[in-house]
Design a protein around this motif. Sequence first.
Motif, PDB file in Angstrom:
ATOM      1  N   THR A   1       2.164   5.080   4.895  1.00 35.18           N
ATOM      2  CA  THR A   1       1.913   6.518   4.795  1.00 35.18           C
ATOM      3  C   THR A   1       0.424   6.826   4.896  1.00 35.18           C
ATOM      4  OG1 THR A   1       3.848   6.751   3.364  1.00 35.18           O
ATOM      5  CG2 THR A   1       2.280   8.576   3.381  1.00 35.18           C
ATOM      6  N   PHE A   2       0.092   7.836   5.714  1.00 36.54           N
ATOM      7  CA  PHE A   2      -1.295   8.207   5.950  1.00 36.54           C
ATOM      8  C   PHE A   2      -1.496   9.704   5.703  1.00 36.54           C
ATOM      9  CE2 PHE A   2       0.114   4.900   8.834  1.00 36.54           C
ATOM     10  CZ  PHE A   2      -0.791   3.881   8.585  1.00 36.54           C
ATOM     11  N   HIS A   3      -2.604  10.035   5.072  1.00 34.83           N
ATOM     12  CA  HIS A   3      -3.032  11.421   4.922  1.00 34.83           C
ATOM     13  C   HIS A   3      -4.277  11.582   5.789  1.00 34.83           C
ATOM     14  CE1 HIS A   3      -0.986  10.832   0.826  1.00 34.83           C
ATOM     15  NE2 HIS A   3      -0.129  11.371   1.680  1.00 34.83           N
ATOM     16  N   LEU A   4      -4.129  12.318   6.885  1.00 36.25           N
ATOM     17  CA  LEU A   4      -5.147  12.348   7.933  1.00 36.25           C
ATOM     18  C   LEU A   4      -5.902  13.672   7.928  1.00 36.25           C
ATOM     19  CD1 LEU A   4      -2.854  10.763  10.665  1.00 36.25           C
ATOM     20  CD2 LEU A   4      -4.687   9.610   9.422  1.00 36.25           C
ATOM     21  N   GLY A   5      -6.321  14.101   6.745  1.00 33.88           N
ATOM     22  CA  GLY A   5      -7.029  15.369   6.635  1.00 33.88           C
ATOM     23  C   GLY A   5      -8.515  15.236   6.455  1.00 33.88           C
ATOM     24  N   GLY A   6      -9.035  14.002   6.442  1.00 34.88           N
ATOM     25  CA  GLY A   6     -10.455  13.801   6.246  1.00 34.88           C
ATOM     26  C   GLY A   6     -10.841  13.843   4.778  1.00 34.88           C
ATOM     27  N   THR A   7     -11.970  14.468   4.474  1.00 28.27           N
ATOM     28  CA  THR A   7     -12.473  14.533   3.110  1.00 28.27           C
ATOM     29  C   THR A   7     -11.806  15.655   2.332  1.00 28.27           C
ATOM     30  OG1 THR A   7     -14.240  16.067   3.707  1.00 28.27           O
ATOM     31  CG2 THR A   7     -14.719  13.698   3.900  1.00 28.27           C
ATOM     32  N   ARG A   8     -12.029  15.660   1.012  1.00 28.05           N
ATOM     33  CA  ARG A   8     -11.463  16.727   0.189  1.00 28.05           C
ATOM     34  C   ARG A   8     -11.904  18.113   0.675  1.00 28.05           C
ATOM     35  NH1 ARG A   8     -11.656  16.886  -6.357  1.00 28.05           N
ATOM     36  NH2 ARG A   8      -9.580  15.989  -6.087  1.00 28.05           N
ATOM     37  N   PRO A   9     -13.194  18.377   0.923  1.00 30.18           N
ATOM     38  CA  PRO A   9     -13.560  19.712   1.417  1.00 30.18           C
ATOM     39  C   PRO A   9     -12.890  20.070   2.735  1.00 30.18           C
ATOM     40  CG  PRO A   9     -15.509  18.561   0.607  1.00 30.18           C
ATOM     41  CD  PRO A   9     -14.393  17.551   0.639  1.00 30.18           C
ATOM     42  N   GLN A  10     -12.708  19.090   3.624  1.00 27.21           N
ATOM     43  CA  GLN A  10     -12.046  19.374   4.897  1.00 27.21           C
ATOM     44  C   GLN A  10     -10.582  19.746   4.682  1.00 27.21           C
ATOM     45  OE1 GLN A  10     -13.199  15.584   6.627  1.00 27.21           O
ATOM     46  NE2 GLN A  10     -14.416  16.608   8.201  1.00 27.21           N
ATOM     47  N   MET A  11      -9.915  19.028   3.797  1.00 30.51           N
ATOM     48  CA  MET A  11      -8.517  19.352   3.509  1.00 30.51           C
ATOM     49  C   MET A  11      -8.388  20.730   2.876  1.00 30.51           C
ATOM     50  SD  MET A  11      -6.755  15.779   2.257  1.00 30.51           S
ATOM     51  CE  MET A  11      -8.128  14.761   1.732  1.00 30.51           C
TER      52      MET A  11
ATOM     53  N   ILE B   1       0.859  -1.181   0.000  1.00 32.04           N
ATOM     54  CA  ILE B   1       0.000   0.000   0.000  1.00 32.04           C
ATOM     55  C   ILE B   1       0.897   1.233   0.000  1.00 32.04           C
ATOM     56  CG2 ILE B   1      -1.709   1.312   1.308  1.00 32.04           C
ATOM     57  CD1 ILE B   1      -2.747  -1.335   2.422  1.00 32.04           C
ATOM     58  N   SER B   2       0.760   2.070  -1.022  1.00 30.96           N
ATOM     59  CA  SER B   2       1.599   3.263  -1.105  1.00 30.96           C
ATOM     60  C   SER B   2       1.173   4.307  -0.083  1.00 30.96           C
ATOM     61  CB  SER B   2       1.537   3.850  -2.514  1.00 30.96           C
ATOM     62  OG  SER B   2       2.123   2.967  -3.451  1.00 30.96           O
ATOM     63  N   TYR B   3      -0.123   4.538   0.013  1.00 31.90           N
ATOM     64  CA  TYR B   3      -0.621   5.487   1.005  1.00 31.90           C
ATOM     65  C   TYR B   3      -2.113   5.249   1.200  1.00 31.90           C
ATOM     66  CZ  TYR B   3      -2.341   8.242  -2.991  1.00 31.90           C
ATOM     67  OH  TYR B   3      -2.976   8.655  -4.144  1.00 31.90           O
ATOM     68  N   ALA B   4      -2.663   5.814   2.268  1.00 34.20           N
ATOM     69  CA  ALA B   4      -4.089   5.665   2.544  1.00 34.20           C
ATOM     70  C   ALA B   4      -4.623   6.934   3.165  1.00 34.20           C
ATOM     71  CB  ALA B   4      -4.336   4.469   3.469  1.00 34.20           C
ATOM     72  N   ASN B   5      -5.911   7.150   2.949  1.00 29.46           N
ATOM     73  CA  ASN B   5      -6.601   8.318   3.480  1.00 29.46           C
ATOM     74  C   ASN B   5      -7.791   7.840   4.315  1.00 29.46           C
ATOM     75  OD1 ASN B   5      -6.739  11.554   2.229  1.00 29.46           O
ATOM     76  ND2 ASN B   5      -8.259  10.827   3.688  1.00 29.46           N
ATOM     77  N   PRO B   6      -7.632   7.730   5.650  1.00 30.46           N
ATOM     78  CA  PRO B   6      -8.791   7.375   6.477  1.00 30.46           C
ATOM     79  C   PRO B   6      -9.895   8.409   6.307  1.00 30.46           C
ATOM     80  CG  PRO B   6      -6.747   7.210   7.730  1.00 30.46           C
ATOM     81  CD  PRO B   6      -6.400   7.895   6.448  1.00 30.46           C
ATOM     82  N   LEU B   7     -11.130   7.940   6.302  1.00 32.59           N
ATOM     83  CA  LEU B   7     -12.274   8.819   6.091  1.00 32.59           C
ATOM     84  C   LEU B   7     -13.263   8.670   7.236  1.00 32.59           C
ATOM     85  CD1 LEU B   7     -12.806   8.210   2.278  1.00 32.59           C
ATOM     86  CD2 LEU B   7     -12.059  10.345   3.350  1.00 32.59           C
ATOM     87  N   PRO B   8     -13.861   9.767   7.692  1.00 30.46           N
ATOM     88  CA  PRO B   8     -14.808   9.678   8.808  1.00 30.46           C
ATOM     89  C   PRO B   8     -16.076   8.945   8.405  1.00 30.46           C
ATOM     90  CG  PRO B   8     -14.715  11.923   7.911  1.00 30.46           C
ATOM     91  CD  PRO B   8     -13.628  11.155   7.251  1.00 30.46           C
ATOM     92  N   GLY B   9     -16.456   7.949   9.212  1.00 31.47           N
ATOM     93  CA  GLY B   9     -17.718   7.267   9.022  1.00 31.47           C
ATOM     94  C   GLY B   9     -17.783   6.284   7.877  1.00 31.47           C
ATOM     95  N   ARG B  10     -16.635   5.936   7.277  1.00 33.06           N
ATOM     96  CA  ARG B  10     -16.636   4.993   6.166  1.00 33.06           C
ATOM     97  C   ARG B  10     -15.243   4.384   6.038  1.00 33.06           C
ATOM     98  NH1 ARG B  10     -17.535   7.749   0.493  1.00 33.06           N
ATOM     99  NH2 ARG B  10     -16.698   5.733  -0.151  1.00 33.06           N
ATOM    100  N   PRO B  11     -15.092   3.318   5.235  1.00 33.40           N
ATOM    101  CA  PRO B  11     -13.752   2.730   5.064  1.00 33.40           C
ATOM    102  C   PRO B  11     -12.769   3.729   4.463  1.00 33.40           C
ATOM    103  CG  PRO B  11     -15.443   1.223   4.292  1.00 33.40           C
ATOM    104  CD  PRO B  11     -16.139   2.526   4.567  1.00 33.40           C
ATOM    105  N   ALA B  12     -11.504   3.521   4.726  1.00 35.40           N
ATOM    106  CA  ALA B  12     -10.451   4.385   4.200  1.00 35.40           C
ATOM    107  C   ALA B  12     -10.350   4.243   2.685  1.00 35.40           C
ATOM    108  CB  ALA B  12      -9.121   4.031   4.847  1.00 35.40           C
ATOM    109  N   ALA B  13      -9.843   5.283   2.049  1.00 31.99           N
ATOM    110  CA  ALA B  13      -9.459   5.210   0.643  1.00 31.99           C
ATOM    111  C   ALA B  13      -8.005   4.771   0.599  1.00 31.99           C
ATOM    112  CB  ALA B  13      -9.634   6.568  -0.030  1.00 31.99           C
ATOM    113  N   VAL B  14      -7.727   3.721  -0.161  1.00 28.59           N
ATOM    114  CA  VAL B  14      -6.405   3.098  -0.141  1.00 28.59           C
ATOM    115  C   VAL B  14      -5.799   3.094  -1.543  1.00 28.59           C
ATOM    116  CG1 VAL B  14      -5.128   0.965   0.332  1.00 28.59           C
ATOM    117  CG2 VAL B  14      -7.011   1.653   1.833  1.00 28.59           C
ATOM    118  N   ALA B  15      -4.575   3.583  -1.639  1.00 27.53           N
ATOM    119  CA  ALA B  15      -3.828   3.558  -2.902  1.00 27.53           C
ATOM    120  C   ALA B  15      -2.825   2.412  -2.840  1.00 27.53           C
ATOM    121  CB  ALA B  15      -3.112   4.880  -3.142  1.00 27.53           C
ATOM    122  N   TYR B  16      -3.168   1.312  -3.473  1.00 29.34           N
ATOM    123  CA  TYR B  16      -2.251   0.179  -3.539  1.00 29.34           C
ATOM    124  C   TYR B  16      -1.188   0.434  -4.610  1.00 29.34           C
ATOM    125  CZ  TYR B  16      -5.814  -2.433  -0.926  1.00 29.34           C
ATOM    126  OH  TYR B  16      -6.708  -2.866   0.017  1.00 29.34           O
TER     127      TYR B  16
END
Length: 475
Positions: A302-312, A84-99
Motif C-alpha cells: 500500500t502506497f500513499h502518493l500525496g507527497g509531504t503533509r503540507p502537500q496532502m 510493510i503495512s504502508y509507505a509514503n514516498p517523499l520527494p527528494g528523500r527516502p520514503a517513510a515506511v510503516a512496518y
Amino acid sequence: MDVTVVGSGPNGLAAAVICARAGLSVRVIEAQATAGGGTRSAPDPEFPGVLHDVCSAVHPLAYASPFFAEFGLADRIALNVPEISYANPLPGRPAAVAYRDLERTCAELSHGASWRWLLGPMVRRSEAATAFVLGDKRSLPPDLVTAARLALRMLIQGSPAWNLLRGEDARALLSGVAAHTISQMPSMTSAGLGMMLAVLAHSVGWPVPTGGSQAIADALIADLLAHGGELVLGEPVTEPPQGVVLYDTPAKALLNIYGDRLPSRYAAALRRLRPNPGVAKVDFVLADEIPWRDARLAHTVTFHLGGTRPQMARAERAIARGRHADWPMVLAASPHVADPNRVDAQGRRPFWSYVHVPRDSPLDQTDAVVEIMERFAPGFRDIVVATRSVPASRLAEHNASLTAGDITGGGNSAWRALAGPTLRLVPWATPVPRAYLCSAAAPPNGGVHGMAGYYAARTMLKREFGITQLPKLAP
C-alpha cells in the motif's frame, strides 16, 4: 420473506448473515450483476489472468473488526499480512515506511520517539482502541483509559497542534492514512480514522485476501446461503420491498425509493446531507515490477502518493472546494506483493489506484497517476501494459452507492460516526416503519468491517422480532 436486505456490500451481507443465522428468511437484492459492493474483484477484460479489485484492495480491518473476528473470517479465507503495512514516498528523500513492527518503524524515522509516543500505548491495547472507534457510540468503551488516550491524540492530530508530531517523514506517514477519509486536514474526521489505521498497521497489519477482495464477499455469501438465505442479482430496487428492510445504501437513496412516503422532516434532513468529494479509479496492468527509487517499496503493498503533509493538506482542501489539485492525493496498491497468485503466467500483475478529485469529476486521472509514479519510480510508464480508468462521474455505474464518486456514501465524518445521517438516538432505525439503515451512512461509518450491518441487525432483531440474543457466527 421476513427480511430483505437492499445492497450486497460487506455491511449488507453482515446483516443478512446475522438474520439468517437467527432463523429468519432473508433475501439480499443487489442491482449489479455481481455481489460484494466494495469487496468485488473482476478479471481484466483483455488479460483475464489479471484480477482487479473493483473498489477496495487492502483491508486493515479484516482482523480488527469485532464482526469479522466473531464470524471467523481468517478461518474461512486466506489473509496475507505484509511486513510493510504502508509507505509514503517523499520527494527528494527516502520514503517513510510503516512496518508491521512498531520499533522498526521508529528506528527509521527521523524522530522515532515522537511516533512511539503517539501510537505506542494504543498499539499495545489495539483491541480496546478498535472497540472504541468501531463501537456503537451508545455504550461505554471497554477500556476507558485507552479510549481517553486515543481521544486525546485524535484531538491533537485533528487540530493545529498536529505538528506536535515531530519529523517530516512521520507527519507524512500519519497524513497518508488520514487521507483515507477524503476530508480536509487537520480535522477530527481525518485524525480519527488516521489514528486507527496507523494503530492497526503496527498491531495486526493490513491484510490482503488471497484471490482479491471478492473472497470476503464470497465467504459471507456462502454462509448466508448455507443458512437458507437468498441472493438476487441484477435487480435495482425502486420501490420499498414488503416487510422488514435493511438498506445497505447511502441514506439519500431512501428519497428515491420512498418519495413522498418519507416523513417530511426526515426527507428534508436527508436532502441537507453534504456530499463528500469523490475519487477516480485507475487500474493498471503492469508487465514487471515497479522500478522504485527506494528499494524498500518493492516489498510494499500500500502506497500513499500525496507527497509531504503540507502537500496532502493543500490537495484535500482543493477538492473540498471543487478544484482539482495540482498534485492530487493518490492511494495505490500492489496486491501481488502479498498475494503472488495475482501475477499471471506471462508475468503481468495489477496495480490499483484511487485519485481524490472533486465530486462528480468527469476527468480521466490516468496521466495524473503516471506522472506521480514517475517521480518515485522512473520508468513506470514503460511497464504499463494497459489502463482501466473510471472517472468519479461514472463510479456509480458499477456500484450505486458511489454516487458522483463519493465512496463514503456521504457519511464519512466524525459527527456522522456519532449521530448517523440524521440526529437520532438509534441511527440504524429510520422513521419509516420496518426500514433500517445498515450501510456506512450509519455508525461507525465507512470501512470494510461489517459493524454497521451488525448494529443494524441487532437493532432490527430486537425491535421487530423480539430477538435479544444474537446468534453465534463462528464457522
